[in-house]
Motif scaffolding. Structure first.
Motif, PDB file in Angstrom:
ATOM      1  N   VAL A 191       2.680   0.439  -6.251  1.00 15.84           N
ATOM      2  CA  VAL A 191       1.992  -0.513  -5.580  1.00 15.84           C
ATOM      3  C   VAL A 191       1.113  -1.240  -6.448  1.00 15.84           C
ATOM      4  CG1 VAL A 191       0.032  -0.743  -4.077  1.00 15.84           C
ATOM      5  CG2 VAL A 191       1.323   1.012  -3.445  1.00 15.84           C
TER       6      VAL A 191
ATOM      7  N   TRP B  33      -3.094   3.833  -8.265  1.00 16.22           N
ATOM      8  CA  TRP B  33      -2.712   2.613  -7.373  1.00 16.22           C
ATOM      9  C   TRP B  33      -3.804   2.207  -6.783  1.00 16.22           C
ATOM     10  CZ3 TRP B  33       2.059   4.693  -4.112  1.00 16.22           C
ATOM     11  CH2 TRP B  33       3.481   4.695  -5.048  1.00 16.22           C
ATOM     12  N   PRO B  34      -3.742   0.644  -6.685  1.00 17.56           N
ATOM     13  CA  PRO B  34      -2.542  -0.244  -6.932  1.00 17.56           C
ATOM     14  C   PRO B  34      -2.807  -0.149  -8.531  1.00 17.56           C
ATOM     15  CG  PRO B  34      -4.261  -1.400  -5.956  1.00 17.56           C
ATOM     16  CD  PRO B  34      -4.738   0.021  -5.738  1.00 17.56           C
TER      17      PRO B  34
ATOM     18  N   GLN C 274       0.392  -8.270  -3.347  1.00 17.00           N
ATOM     19  CA  GLN C 274      -0.039  -7.629  -1.995  1.00 17.00           C
ATOM     20  C   GLN C 274       0.230  -8.331  -0.829  1.00 17.00           C
ATOM     21  OE1 GLN C 274      -3.673  -5.203  -2.409  1.00 17.00           O
ATOM     22  NE2 GLN C 274      -2.971  -4.154  -4.377  1.00 17.00           N
TER      23      GLN C 274
ATOM     24  N   ARG D 212       0.817  -1.198  -0.048  1.00 15.20           N
ATOM     25  CA  ARG D 212       0.201  -0.092   0.006  1.00 15.20           C
ATOM     26  C   ARG D 212       0.965   1.313   0.014  1.00 15.20           C
ATOM     27  NH1 ARG D 212      -1.718   1.101   5.654  1.00 15.20           N
ATOM     28  NH2 ARG D 212       0.368   0.551   6.744  1.00 15.20           N
TER      29      ARG D 212
END
Length: 194
Positions: A113, A83-84, A120, A57
């Motif tokens: 990101v 983003w992401p 993630q 993040r």
């Protein structure tokens, strides 16, 4: 074969090993920021080609850059939109960025990101990682974990069953935009048109 489970990959990354995982663009070769020299060596990459700091993040990345309140506002408006996703911003680096990330010009750092659930998930557990595409320097990015496993036997890759539900990557690198102090300079046109 160095294909491992997600838990083993995260543990390996935290221990400072070279790892590879899928992202929303091309698969990443990654390690802890202070171990970035491992990537340069494995890829036979020129020291004047900096690495990207990737995180789960944006909040994890902002401490690695420095700018005025107005600049942060501009940068965060752009990241709120893209983003992401496949946008890398090259910004002034803070003192937190290890010199190994950008040996020739440690004053800047690329941050991103990824819009990838598996990436993630990994980055949320490891913290920001030094990343680049998984390939030898100057070669096209490798697209499968099997290709990466063959090219980089020292890197831990994920067992295919760990990310079968992942939407396949587009195979196009991220767009790289550098902040000039007043505007953006496109260093590489990739998946996002700015």
């Amino acid at each position: 074969m160095t294909q491992v489970s997600l838990a083993e990959l995260v543990a390996g990354a935290r221990a400072g090993n070279l790892v590879s995982f899928p992202t929303d663009t091309v698969p990443a070769l990654a390690t802890l920021p202070e171990k970035a020299a491992l990537i340069f060596a494995a890829k036979q990459r020129s020291q004047d080609k900096p690495l990207i700091l990737m995180a789960a993040r944006g909040a994890d990345l902002w401490p690695y850059v420095q700018g005025s309140d107005r600049e942060y506002q501009i940068w965060q408006e752009l990241t709120a939109k893209y983003w992401p996703g496949g946008l890398t911003l090259v910004l002034p680096a803070s003192a937190l960025v290890p010199k190994e990330m950008n040996p020739t010009d440690p004053t800047t750092i690329g941050i991103r990101v990824p819009a990838s659930a598996i990436a993630q998930q990994i980055l949320a557990q490891t913290g920001p990682m030094a990343t680049t595409s998984a390939n030898l320097s100057g070669q096209p990015p490798l697209q499968t974990m099997a290709e990466i496993d063959a090219q980089f036997p020292e890197a831990l890759t994920l067992i295919a069953t760990e990310f079968q539900t992942e939407v396949s990557a587009i195979g196009v690198p991220s767009t790289v935009a550098k902040w000039t102090g007043t505007s953006w300079q496109i260093l590489r046109q990739g998946s996002i048109e700015l």
